[in-house]
Design a protein around this motif. Structure first.
Motif, mmCIF file in Angstrom:
data_model
loop_
_atom_site.group_PDB
_atom_site.id
_atom_site.type_symbol
_atom_site.label_atom_id
_atom_site.label_comp_id
_atom_site.label_asym_id
_atom_site.label_seq_id
_atom_site.Cartn_x
_atom_site.Cartn_y
_atom_site.Cartn_z
ATOM 1 N N ASP A 196 0.961 -1.199 -0.235
ATOM 2 C CA ASP A 196 0.092 -0.010 0.125
ATOM 3 C C ASP A 196 0.970 1.368 0.023
ATOM 4 O O ASP A 196 1.834 1.581 0.969
ATOM 5 N N THR A 197 0.926 1.943 -1.151
ATOM 6 C CA THR A 197 1.738 3.085 -1.109
ATOM 7 C C THR A 197 1.579 4.193 -0.285
ATOM 8 O O THR A 197 2.670 4.731 0.090
ATOM 9 N N GLU A 198 0.263 4.410 0.337
ATOM 10 C CA GLU A 198 -0.058 5.518 1.205
ATOM 11 C C GLU A 198 0.464 5.009 2.728
ATOM 12 O O GLU A 198 1.130 5.892 3.305
ATOM 13 N N ALA A 199 0.447 3.784 2.856
ATOM 14 C CA ALA A 199 0.878 3.149 4.025
ATOM 15 C C ALA A 199 2.236 3.198 4.521
ATOM 16 O O ALA A 199 2.993 3.707 5.412
ATOM 17 N N LEU A 200 3.065 2.879 3.011
ATOM 18 C CA LEU A 200 4.474 3.014 3.058
ATOM 19 C C LEU A 200 4.900 4.545 3.156
ATOM 20 O O LEU A 200 5.710 4.496 4.212
ATOM 21 N N LYS A 201 4.327 5.457 2.675
ATOM 22 C CA LYS A 201 4.683 6.836 2.685
ATOM 23 C C LYS A 201 4.426 7.277 4.129
ATOM 24 O O LYS A 201 5.594 7.791 5.012
ATOM 25 N N ARG A 202 3.357 6.886 4.672
ATOM 26 C CA ARG A 202 3.040 7.243 6.292
ATOM 27 C C ARG A 202 4.041 6.671 7.314
ATOM 28 O O ARG A 202 4.655 7.237 7.890
ATOM 29 N N PHE A 203 4.353 5.162 7.025
ATOM 30 C CA PHE A 203 5.409 4.567 7.770
ATOM 31 C C PHE A 203 6.902 5.249 7.597
ATOM 32 O O PHE A 203 7.493 5.741 8.725
#
Length: 280
Positions: A50-57
């Motif tokens: 999940d690109t958004e979850a990766l960015k958030r992490f």
């Protein structure tokens, strides 16, 4: 900080060769469930789940990654014109975390009554989490996997039986660590409620609980949800995922008896079991 081409590619949803990724960061992202592994014979490449979850992490991990929050439509030139600083780091646009329940929970948000009772097939997102207050007798259940989080009604009997056996309140509020940030943990630290962590039954999941939650909340206020049948289920779990995690987490230990028994059981069976198996 300049964001590496490999990280930019992952954020863009592209596939990246393992040799292009920093090994330490790659192992951490794998342990957090951020990456999908794609095998090409003896070689491996990776893609973000999940690109958004990766960015958030990444942003939560290192302030330097906040440059990722600048919208692609905002050019450096326009930012420089407006602010005089083309490297401006923008504030988070959507702080907070999702909440869910299978029965109404009377809460307060910014001093106003706020009933958490989402219709089946939906859940709520609390953005102003600092102003979110729940009754003290509610047990907060953190669910690591979004499929389990979305489908809590299909697990209701499982949760109710577990809470009864362990003498915990049957009034529950479900929360998720998605997107990966410290907001959920900071909120938990500010309230007195018990936190019950429900994640995968693997070494990485236990590591998340120990170092993201228990070390901040303490042993009295936090516990790991360990079903009675987990030993039986581990026998059909994933040996591959256990092997992938072993080198990184082989020395993990807990002085909580039940949790150490789970660690010993996972290592004895040499397998990992996904929490999705408890969706009936």
């Amino acid at each position: 900080m300049a964001i590496s081409a490999s990280i930019q590619a992952l954020i863009a949803g592209e596939q990246v060769a393992g040799s292009k990724l920093n090994s330490k960061l790659r192992d951490e992202l794998l342990a957090e469930g951020m990456l999908l592994v794609i095998s090409h014979g003896s070689r491996k490449s990776y893609r973000a789940r999940d690109t958004e979850a990766l960015k958030r992490f990444l942003i939560d991990k290192d302030e330097s990654f906040r440059i990722l929050e600048i919208d692609a439509s905002d050019s450096r030139a326009s930012m420089a014109i407006e602010t005089g600083n083309s490297k401006l780091v923008m504030v988070r646009s959507c702080p907070g975390f999702p909440v869910n329940s299978y029965e109404p929970i009377e809460c307060f948000l910014d001093g106003e009554a706020f009933i958490v009772n989402p219709q089946e097939g939906s859940f709520l997102f609390v953005a102003e989490w600092e102003k979110f207050i729940i009754p003290e007798d509610v047990v907060v259940i953190g669910i690591e996997n979004m499929e389990n989080f979305r489908m809590i009604r299909k697990q209701r009997v499982f949760f109710e039986e577990y809470l009864q056996v362990h003498k915990l309140s049957n009034r529950v509020l479900f929360v998720s660590r998605y997107p990966q940030s410290t907001d959920l943990r900071r909120w938990l630290c500010a309230i007195p409620n018990h936190y019950l962590y429900f994640g995968d039954f693997d070494l990485a999941g236990i590591n998340i609980f120990l170092f993201e939650f228990q070390q901040y909340l303490g042993k009295e206020r936090s516990s790991y949800l360990i079903p009675d049948d987990v030993g039986f289920r581990l026998k059909s779990g994933s040996k591959k995922r256990y092997d992938e995690q072993y080198c990184r987490f082989k020395d993990i230990k807990s002085d909580v008896c039940e949790l150490q028994q789970l660690i010993d059981l996972i290592c004895h069976e040499r397998r990992a079991y996904d929490q999705e198996g408890y969706i009936y």
